[in-house]
Design an enzyme around this catalytic site. Sequence first.
Site, PDB file in Angstrom:
ATOM      1  CD  GLU A  87      16.136 -28.030  26.760  1.00 57.22           C
ATOM      2  OE1 GLU A  87      14.899 -28.705  26.901  1.00 57.22           O
ATOM      3  OE2 GLU A  87      16.672 -27.139  26.998  1.00 57.22           O
ATOM      4  CB  THR A  88      20.150 -28.626  34.063  1.00 53.74           C
ATOM      5  OG1 THR A  88      19.395 -27.201  34.098  1.00 53.74           O
ATOM      6  CG2 THR A  88      21.358 -28.089  34.248  1.00 53.74           C
TER       7      THR A  88
END
Length: 355
Positions: A87-88
């Site tokens: 995830e970012t």
Amino acid sequence: MKTHLPDKSAGVNCLEPGLWLAVCLSVLALVFSSRYISSMEKYITVLLVDAFTATPGKGNRAGVVLDGSDLDAKEMQAVASLVNVSETAFMIPTNDRTEYTLEVRYFTPTTEVPSCGHATIASHYARSQALGVENGRVVAKIGAGILPVDIATQGGEKKIVMTQGEIKFTPEYDASVRRRILRALGLDEEDVVQGLPVQEVSTGHSKVMIPIRSVKTLDGLRPDMQGLKEISREIDCNGFFVFAFNDKDDPCLTSGRMFAPVAGIDEDPVTGNGNGPCGAYLSLYGRLPEVDEISYLGRQGVAMGKEGVVEVTVHRSGGRPQTLQVGGTAVEAGEMTLLLSGDDAGHITATCVGK
């Protein structure tokens, strides 16, 4: 002075007024299109932060954009796809709000998700470091709701604690779905802890809980990822958290692994959205002391060489778990500079131009 107009009969090419207008409009379109393309070129700094560990290269890595105010969803997705970690997180300051001071959006390499434990720990760690915050609370709006994040520093170690969303238990799966989940994971019925269901639990982002009897079996799992994808689409849940109880002398109560291939993440190293729901599950089924507040440690990432530890805190009321928190430390592990380019058709391209 006379003005000499071209004579059509002399063979000079002249355009009718309507054609002149079309040419002018075409030229203007090209000018504005080139300006639009130029304006779509943005340089983005993405911090790489390892969560649930103090050692770079361990735990779970997240991308962090400290100010994503001028990015839309397409651009965020392009960034997350290129960064290519589970995830970012994109942090968006909202100083004009009274109920929250920050919005955070989370993207896997393929899709936006409503919540992410490790990316919350990572992004708030990076933000607190950038702002010089040692202790305090930030109220953030995420896809799962408006929730607090606490920052506490003791003995030189900074810990970030995320309060997760509403606890929800989906009814236990029937025998057919249960068998398919176990088969896709490479498990038999004998591997599962007796008396505990295979069940979906959510604290903002649901995961299927699968309790098994052996840490050795856990570390040896080689799931059928295509099978898990098919089941995920059928049950509308993207993650499978498989866990086992450690020996009594182990400082961590549980060891776990989390698989989410339908979200583009075959295995996520250390997950707050796996360990948090697991705490609610253990509390509901009497595997934790029935007190108002209890904390324990969950280990994850061993099989991937990415070991990290999550602190899970369960708050009970009325004989049931009511609120979950997950906490841990983090460490910065580098950064990337990305160039975002767009065209007049809305296509976004992200390119890494520096590390």
